[in-house]
Write an enzyme that holds these catalytic residues in place. Structure first.
Site, PDB file in Angstrom:
ATOM      1  N   ASN A  23      -8.857   6.456 -27.275  1.00 38.09           N
ATOM      2  CA  ASN A  23      -9.717   5.680 -28.167  1.00 38.09           C
ATOM      3  C   ASN A  23     -11.044   6.435 -28.314  1.00 38.09           C
ATOM      4  O   ASN A  23     -11.850   6.444 -27.396  1.00 38.09           O
ATOM      5  CB  ASN A  23      -9.919   4.285 -27.549  1.00 38.09           C
ATOM      6  CG  ASN A  23     -10.873   3.416 -28.349  1.00 38.09           C
ATOM      7  OD1 ASN A  23     -11.556   3.883 -29.253  1.00 38.09           O
ATOM      8  ND2 ASN A  23     -10.914   2.141 -28.009  1.00 38.09           N
ATOM      9  N   HIS A  43      -7.643   1.685 -36.236  1.00 37.80           N
ATOM     10  CA  HIS A  43      -8.438   2.154 -35.099  1.00 37.80           C
ATOM     11  C   HIS A  43      -7.458   2.473 -33.967  1.00 37.80           C
ATOM     12  O   HIS A  43      -6.601   1.660 -33.624  1.00 37.80           O
ATOM     13  CB  HIS A  43      -9.425   1.065 -34.687  1.00 37.80           C
ATOM     14  CG  HIS A  43     -10.166   1.371 -33.433  1.00 37.80           C
ATOM     15  ND1 HIS A  43     -10.620   2.631 -33.132  1.00 37.80           N
ATOM     16  CD2 HIS A  43     -10.539   0.572 -32.396  1.00 37.80           C
ATOM     17  CE1 HIS A  43     -11.234   2.591 -31.959  1.00 37.80           C
ATOM     18  NE2 HIS A  43     -11.190   1.367 -31.489  1.00 37.80           N
ATOM     19  N   CYS A  83     -16.662   0.251 -32.533  1.00 41.30           N
ATOM     20  CA  CYS A  83     -15.715   1.210 -33.116  1.00 41.30           C
ATOM     21  C   CYS A  83     -15.640   1.063 -34.625  1.00 41.30           C
ATOM     22  O   CYS A  83     -15.222   1.980 -35.325  1.00 41.30           O
ATOM     23  CB  CYS A  83     -14.331   1.011 -32.512  1.00 41.30           C
ATOM     24  SG  CYS A  83     -14.342   1.100 -30.727  1.00 41.30           S
TER      25      CYS A  83
HETATM   26  N1  ACO Z   1      -3.851   1.016 -14.382  1.00 39.44           N
HETATM   27  C1  ACO Z   1      -3.054   0.130 -13.748  1.00 39.44           C
HETATM   28  N2  ACO Z   1      -3.265  -1.205 -13.797  1.00 39.44           N
HETATM   29  C2  ACO Z   1      -4.309  -1.646 -14.518  1.00 39.44           C
HETATM   30  C3  ACO Z   1      -5.178  -0.761 -15.207  1.00 39.44           C
HETATM   31  C4  ACO Z   1      -4.914   0.622 -15.115  1.00 39.44           C
HETATM   32  N3  ACO Z   1      -5.661   1.536 -15.735  1.00 39.44           N
HETATM   33  N4  ACO Z   1      -6.109  -1.484 -15.838  1.00 39.44           N
HETATM   34  C5  ACO Z   1      -5.861  -2.773 -15.582  1.00 39.44           C
HETATM   35  N5  ACO Z   1      -4.772  -2.868 -14.779  1.00 39.44           N
HETATM   36  C6  ACO Z   1      -4.134  -4.081 -14.243  1.00 39.44           C
HETATM   37  C7  ACO Z   1      -5.055  -5.263 -14.237  1.00 39.44           C
HETATM   38  O1  ACO Z   1      -5.874  -5.252 -13.094  1.00 39.44           O
HETATM   39  C8  ACO Z   1      -4.074  -6.412 -14.228  1.00 39.44           C
HETATM   40  O2  ACO Z   1      -3.576  -6.601 -12.924  1.00 39.44           O
HETATM   41  P1  ACO Z   1      -3.304  -8.063 -12.352  1.00 39.44           P
HETATM   42  O3  ACO Z   1      -2.215  -8.621 -13.241  1.00 39.44           O
HETATM   43  O4  ACO Z   1      -2.874  -7.791 -10.950  1.00 39.44           O
HETATM   44  O5  ACO Z   1      -4.589  -8.796 -12.483  1.00 39.44           O
HETATM   45  C9  ACO Z   1      -2.906  -5.894 -15.081  1.00 39.44           C
HETATM   46  O6  ACO Z   1      -3.058  -4.462 -15.095  1.00 39.44           O
HETATM   47  C10 ACO Z   1      -2.897  -6.414 -16.487  1.00 39.44           C
HETATM   48  O7  ACO Z   1      -4.211  -6.323 -17.023  1.00 39.44           O
HETATM   49  P2  ACO Z   1      -4.545  -6.762 -18.483  1.00 39.44           P
HETATM   50  O8  ACO Z   1      -5.984  -6.490 -18.767  1.00 39.44           O
HETATM   51  O9  ACO Z   1      -4.045  -8.146 -18.729  1.00 39.44           O
HETATM   52  O10 ACO Z   1      -3.614  -5.736 -19.327  1.00 39.44           O
HETATM   53  P3  ACO Z   1      -3.354  -5.671 -20.852  1.00 39.44           P
HETATM   54  O11 ACO Z   1      -1.912  -5.735 -21.137  1.00 39.44           O
HETATM   55  O12 ACO Z   1      -4.261  -6.599 -21.634  1.00 39.44           O
HETATM   56  O13 ACO Z   1      -3.792  -4.162 -21.215  1.00 39.44           O
HETATM   57  C11 ACO Z   1      -5.677  -3.052 -22.196  1.00 39.44           C
HETATM   58  C12 ACO Z   1      -5.143  -3.756 -20.964  1.00 39.44           C
HETATM   59  C13 ACO Z   1      -4.871  -1.780 -22.411  1.00 39.44           C
HETATM   60  C14 ACO Z   1      -7.149  -2.720 -21.974  1.00 39.44           C
HETATM   61  C15 ACO Z   1      -5.513  -3.971 -23.424  1.00 39.44           C
HETATM   62  O14 ACO Z   1      -5.996  -5.250 -23.125  1.00 39.44           O
HETATM   63  C16 ACO Z   1      -6.248  -3.444 -24.643  1.00 39.44           C
HETATM   64  O15 ACO Z   1      -5.895  -2.454 -25.251  1.00 39.44           O
HETATM   65  N6  ACO Z   1      -7.312  -4.175 -25.047  1.00 39.44           N
HETATM   66  C17 ACO Z   1      -8.050  -3.795 -26.240  1.00 39.44           C
HETATM   67  C18 ACO Z   1      -9.106  -2.800 -25.911  1.00 39.44           C
HETATM   68  C19 ACO Z   1      -9.655  -2.273 -27.191  1.00 39.44           C
HETATM   69  O16 ACO Z   1      -8.954  -2.219 -28.170  1.00 39.44           O
HETATM   70  N7  ACO Z   1     -10.926  -1.924 -27.239  1.00 39.44           N
HETATM   71  C20 ACO Z   1     -11.390  -1.430 -28.545  1.00 39.44           C
HETATM   72  C21 ACO Z   1     -12.771  -1.598 -28.728  1.00 39.44           C
HETATM   73  S1  ACO Z   1     -13.696  -0.425 -27.783  1.00 39.44           S
HETATM   74  C22 ACO Z   1     -15.282  -0.347 -28.449  1.00 39.44           C
HETATM   75  O17 ACO Z   1     -15.668  -1.020 -29.361  1.00 39.44           O
HETATM   76  C23 ACO Z   1     -16.254   0.634 -27.763  1.00 39.44           C
END
Ligand code: ACO
Length: 332
Positions: free
Chosen positions: A289, A259, A118
């Protein structure tokens, strides 16, 4: 050192284009085990745009590029270089920028892609500013464009709720009377974390095979929570030292163009700086995103609706696959 030297360079024009089709969180609820509440609370995203089946990344890029050129008052023939930052190129080669150069009729321009997650847009801007400042180029079109929906596993809730398609474009040229300027840039990477976000197959490491298809290895894979922790750990001190070496206090930056990956990340960084969250330009609720396009979409909207005014300073920053990250300070 992060300050640009040489000729002063400014933003001559900006444009954006998103596909018509909108995919809402409610629609995603019908596709995977997720909920509107989860997506909104964890990311801030409500909906995203999805590219039409007959279109590709280069088509989105051309639309945004045309608008930016028109607003800059520049003909395609006057461009010296076309740079496209993308993680969803039409093909591995030729580069998407070459197709865009051809479609725009930028007959005297070179063309290359920047593929750096990104952060590609920030890398591409930095290269463009440096090239103009050094006198190698005069006019450069920098585009961030993505059709990431083509590379997403629509059964994987960890990724499919996050991304959207779109393109943003900036025309850069030597500073004119009354223009602002690009002031400083810093680009970083931590390649030891290259496995946090990847598209594992289809390259020379794992060429396409029956196995890679069956494994779903041609889709985006992301360790979302590890990315989240990496960014929250690395970005605040990086941005703090970037501001120091650029001679600006975080509190004196008029706008923060982050971003557009996750509202919690932007909010957390600004709180640590003691800066009001209202200083951030946020549009991820409507676009998700859009990877290398995201900061250009945010900048374009905020300039168009008059939020960002002439003479104001802003930090554009991004992070993504690599892991890469970077920032640019500019005045419009
Ligand atoms: N809907 C419902 N539940 C979900 C979903 C969903 N879409 N996705 C994951 N969960 C669940 C998981 O399975 C997990 O369940 P568990 O506790 O039973 O294991 C729970 O939700 C929490 O999961 P986490 O991954 O810990 O959630 P988190 O608070 O970290 O949020 C997220 C996830 C939104 C992806 C966050 O980590 C994030 O924004 N990360 C950064 C991603 C990013 O910025 N990427 C940019 C670069 S992309 C590029 O370069 C192409």
């Amino acid at each position: 050192m992060s300050l640009f030297s040489g000729k002063a360079v400014s933003l001559w024009g900006i444009g954006m284009h998103v596909p018509e089709r909108i995919l809402t969180n409610q629609e995603l609820e019908q596709m995977v085990d997720t909920s509107n509440e989860w997506i909104l609370e964890r990311t801030g995203i409500r909906e995203r745009h999805i590219v039409a089946p007959e279109k590709q990344t280069s088509d989105l890029a051309v639309e945004a590029g045309r608008i930016a050129l028109e607003r800059a008052g520049l003909a395609p023939e006057e461009l010296d270089m076309v740079i496209v930052a993308t993680n969803s190129p039409d093909t591995i080669f030729p580069c998407t920028a070459a197709k865009v150069q051809g479609k725009l009729g930028a007959k005297k321009a070179g063309a290359f892609d920047v593929q750096s997650g990104c952060t590609g847009c920030v890398y591409a801007l930095t290269v463009a500013v440096s090239g103009i400042a050094a006198g190698v180029w005069r006019h450069v079109l920098v585009i961030g464009a993505e059709a990431l929906s083509r590379l997403i596993n629509w059964q994987d809730r960890n990724t499919c709720v996050l991304f959207g398609d779109g393109a943003g474009a900036c025309v850069l040229g030597p500073r004119r009377e009354g223009d602002g300027r690009f002031i400083a840039a810093s680009l970083r990477a931590d390649g030891t974390k290259h496995d946090l976000i990847s598209l594992p197959a289809g390259g020379s490491e794992r060429p396409a095979s029956k196995e890679t298809l069956e494994e779903g290895a041609h889709f985006v894979h992301m360790k979302g929570n590890e990315v989240f922790k990496f960014v929250n750990r690395e970005l605040p001190p990086f941005l703090q030292s970037f501001c120091e070496s650029s001679g600006v206090e975080p509190g004196h930056v008029d706008w923060w163009i982050f971003h557009q990956a996750n509202w919690r990340i932007m909010d957390g960084i600004l709180r640590r700086f003691g800066v009001s969250p209202e200083r951030a330009v946020v549009n991820l609720d409507r676009y998700g995103n859009t990877s290398a396009a995201s900061v250009f979409l945010a900048l374009c909207e905020a300039l168009d609706d008059g939020r960002i005014r002439k003479g104001q300073k802003m930090v554009i920053n991004s992070f993504g696959a690599g892991m890469t990250y970077g920032a640019i300070l500019l005045e419009v």
